[in-house]
Design an enzyme around this catalytic site. Sequence first.
Site, PDB file in Angstrom:
ATOM      1  N   PRO A   2      54.319 -37.254  24.857  1.00 28.15           N
ATOM      2  CA  PRO A   2      54.946 -36.764  23.659  1.00 28.15           C
ATOM      3  C   PRO A   2      54.256 -35.535  23.120  1.00 28.15           C
ATOM      4  CG  PRO A   2      54.425 -39.099  23.531  1.00 28.15           C
ATOM      5  CD  PRO A   2      53.960 -38.620  24.809  1.00 28.15           C
ATOM      6  N   GLU A   3      54.994 -34.487  22.949  1.00 23.38           N
ATOM      7  CA  GLU A   3      54.507 -33.356  22.147  1.00 23.38           C
ATOM      8  C   GLU A   3      55.090 -33.555  20.755  1.00 23.38           C
ATOM      9  OE1 GLU A   3      54.685 -29.488  23.959  1.00 23.38           O
ATOM     10  OE2 GLU A   3      54.731 -30.342  25.964  1.00 23.38           O
ATOM     11  N   HIS A  91      51.727 -53.123  29.890  1.00 25.99           N
ATOM     12  CA  HIS A  91      51.291 -51.995  29.052  1.00 25.99           C
ATOM     13  C   HIS A  91      51.860 -52.031  27.630  1.00 25.99           C
ATOM     14  CE1 HIS A  91      49.569 -50.544  32.703  1.00 25.99           C
ATOM     15  NE2 HIS A  91      50.714 -50.269  33.240  1.00 25.99           N
ATOM     16  N   ARG A 110      48.877 -45.166  30.393  1.00 26.63           N
ATOM     17  CA  ARG A 110      47.606 -44.494  30.711  1.00 26.63           C
ATOM     18  C   ARG A 110      46.519 -44.741  29.678  1.00 26.63           C
ATOM     19  NH1 ARG A 110      48.926 -38.504  32.708  1.00 26.63           N
ATOM     20  NH2 ARG A 110      46.743 -38.575  33.296  1.00 26.63           N
ATOM     21  N   ARG A 152      39.140 -13.035  20.502  1.00 22.23           N
ATOM     22  CA  ARG A 152      39.224 -14.219  21.357  1.00 22.23           C
ATOM     23  C   ARG A 152      39.702 -13.779  22.735  1.00 22.23           C
ATOM     24  NH1 ARG A 152      39.245 -19.489  18.464  1.00 22.23           N
ATOM     25  NH2 ARG A 152      39.899 -20.235  20.482  1.00 22.23           N
TER      26      ARG A 152
END
Length: 271
Positions: A2-3, A91, A110, A152
């Site tokens: 998920p973003e 899970h 995970r 940067r």
Amino acid sequence: MPELPEVETTCRGIRPHVENKSIREVIVRQPQLRWPISAEISRLLPGQRIKKVSRRGKYLLLNLAAGCVLIHLGMSGSLRIAKKSEEIKKHDHVDIILKNGDILRYHDPRRFGCMLWAGAQPLKHVLLEKLGPEPLSDDFNMNHLFTLSRKRSAAIKNFIMDSHIVVGVGNIYANEALFAAGIKPRRQAGKVSKASYIKLVASIKKILAEAIEQGGTTLRDFVGGDGKPGYFKQSLSVYGRGGENCLKCQTVLKEIRLGQRSTVYCPKCQS
DNA sequence: CGAGCAACCTGCATGC
DNA sequence: TGCATGCAGGTTGCTC
């Protein structure tokens, strides 16, 4: 994982089912996530009412009277409403059981996610306090990126994926936003012009907003709070398309690795 | 301070 | 079929 759009989709999906509902019981089957789930989660939650569900970056916040539960979905996590008749799958690490019998079920193969007790000032929690602005807020603008990027040398893609610069831009949407803005992923952040940052900010906002509207991007197993997949995958221009033709100019899209992440761009449209 | 990368863990696709 | 390898939506924390 998920973003931001997937986390927002999850937030919106579970909200109507859990806000103003009281917790009966918490079952932790597997406490070993990125950080162990503390005993406070099972001890303090029962009997409390969930006042509000909110999101900060990719963190979901369950706000209770006594404090706040921080939930991160990592790479493979999902949080959805399950009925008590549903069987427990592999899970399914945590169930937060409501008094009406509905279950807020955390699933994460995970185990890169986390579930933490944050107390009454969650935004001051060490994981949240240094986060950059929300990409869809007015605090995220050209000046913000331009100022922080001076001197940067890091690649622009890594720069916008740094949650201390701006939250919520993960690998899929970083690739997509850079394509939309016409910027090569490995350009040094400090060498990107104001004009390009204006385009990049607009692209990030547009792509994230569209992805949220479509319920996020489901690659394999992401499901929103209602258990349904997202539909943004069909809108992806470069992510997952290395070696295929650019949708704008037909040039073969290049795939490289940047900061250990797969990165796809059009060598002609992006410079 | 910033940059780069190993590590955390399981599942899946690929190749031998 | 089995086994080894590499890759996957994230982020911390280490080294340099």
